[in-house]
Design a protein around this motif. Structure first.
Motif, short mmCIF file in Angstrom:
data_model
loop_
_atom_site.label_atom_id
_atom_site.label_comp_id
_atom_site.label_asym_id
_atom_site.label_seq_id
_atom_site.Cartn_x
_atom_site.Cartn_y
_atom_site.Cartn_z
N LYS A 65 0.66 -1.15 -0.63
CA LYS A 65 -0.26 -0.05 0.65
C LYS A 65 0.96 1.45 -0.35
O LYS A 65 0.36 2.45 -0.28
N ASN A 97 -5.98 4.07 -7.35
CA ASN A 97 -5.91 3.69 -5.82
C ASN A 97 -6.58 4.28 -5.14
O ASN A 97 -6.59 5.83 -5.95
N THR A 107 -5.76 0.09 -0.85
CA THR A 107 -5.69 -1.24 -1.33
C THR A 107 -4.38 -1.80 -1.91
O THR A 107 -3.47 -1.05 -2.67
#
Length: 344
Positions: A65, A97, A107
């Motif tokens: 991430k 994202n 995510t």
């Protein structure tokens, strides 16, 4: 579809290879009874880690991430000032994202350092986030990211970055009924006085032991197409396949590795190469759970059931194979040499 199948039987002693949200070994119902289970995602992580050790120049992917900071660094290297780099990194990350904090997205994103560098260079030059994303999805960048090609990735907000995985994995399940058991443990406080009674610590842990059927496959045609490793030299593609096989057979999940070391190697492997059709696993050999009988162990009977299922499928459905070899009938090195000629 030319593909490779690996059918694996592996006995594992007292262990907890893969835990659920209650810290218990994962299970599944199959054939009406509970089986020990290790999720495909769990074993894939172990396989990816071993692949990086065996062939680091070909396996450089990271699932994370934390992409905003490395994007910021690359944008600064590309000539933007600090503030513009921070904002640019958030713009790029947000296009792929949802941004969660100053350093991370919501995510996990499967990427490589080279891909993030390419995105940053394009954005610094054009300030066009769509072009930056497209630069990140360049097939040329997959040359050092065999793990992305094998395991694939889905990026809902940036379809240009989607990669279909050439490798397939099933959840590993025990060939027999398996119940989780409870280990009650105590620990001694080394500084506790002798006259004091009682343990310094006590508790319980769940575990199981099982003979697992594991299945994985590799689409050899897909691995060599333009969306994957077509641009890679044939000898390098062969090294990727070799690494995939070795890692799949030898990697073990790391859960409780020190306290319940369950590290073993497969006791039996059936390797099949087919020129057409799709991979077919043999898990139905164990729909009726294996039980020891006539002096034969669960492993021995599991091996017989697996080979019977394979032979029955071959006869009933007219399945053909270009290669069918087994370990330990031949060694791992011998198997790798035989598979090598089917990699294009």
């Amino acid at each position: 579809m030319k593909h490779l199948e690996l059918h694996i039987l592996q006995s594992v002693p007292v262990s907890c290879l893969n835990r659920d949200d209650l810290n218990s070994p994962k299970t599944a119902i199959f054939g009406g009874v509970q089986r020990a289970r290790v999720s495909s995602q769990c074993w894939k992580r172990a396989i990816r880690d071993m692949a990086k050790e065996l062939y680091p120049q070909g396996f450089r992917g990271e699932r994370t991430k934390l992409i905003i900071e490395p994007l910021t660094e690359q944008l600064q290297k590309a000539g933007l000032n600090k503030n513009d780099s921070i904002e640019g990194a958030k713009v790029i990350a947000g296009a792929m994202n949802k941004v969660d904090t100053e350093t991370r997205v919501k995510t996990m994103f499967f990427t490589t350092q080279r891909e993030l560098e390419s995105m940053a260079k394009e954005y610094a030059a054009t300030k066009d986030v769509k072009k930056a994303i497209k630069a990140g999805g360049s097939k040329d960048l997959l040359k050092d990211a065999a793990d992305l090609c094998l395991f694939g990735r889905m990026v809902a907000d940036a379809p240009d970055l989607k990669i279909e995985g050439a490798a397939m994995f099933s959840h590993a399940i025990s060939t027999h009924k398996a119940d989780n058991e409870i280990d009650f443990f105590t620990a001694v406080d080394d500084r506790q006085k002798n006259e004091e009674v009682g343990a310094g610590m006590m508790g319980t842990l769940e575990y199981n032991s099982a003979t697992y059927y594991r299945f994985s496959a590799l689409n050899l045609d897909m691995l060599a197409d333009e969306s994957h490793l077509e641009a890679v030299a044939l000898n390098e593609r062969k090294e990727v396949v070799k690494t995939f096989i070795k890692s799949t057979l030898m990697a073990m999940p790391s859960a409780r590795r020190n306290s319940m070391n369950g590290n073993t190697l497969p006791g039996y492997v059936k390797c099949v190469v087919r020129d057409e059709g799709h991979p077919i696993q043999l898990v139905n050999a164990f729909e009726k759970p294996i039980r020891p009988k006539d002096g034969k162990s669960i492993f021995e009977l599991s091996k017989e059931a697996l080979n019977n299922e394979y032979d029955n499928n071959k006869k009933t459905w007219g399945l053909n194979e270009s290669l069918c070899e087994s370990i330990p009938d031949i060694t791992l090195d011998e198997l790798l040499k035989k598979v090598d000629k089917y990699v294009k």
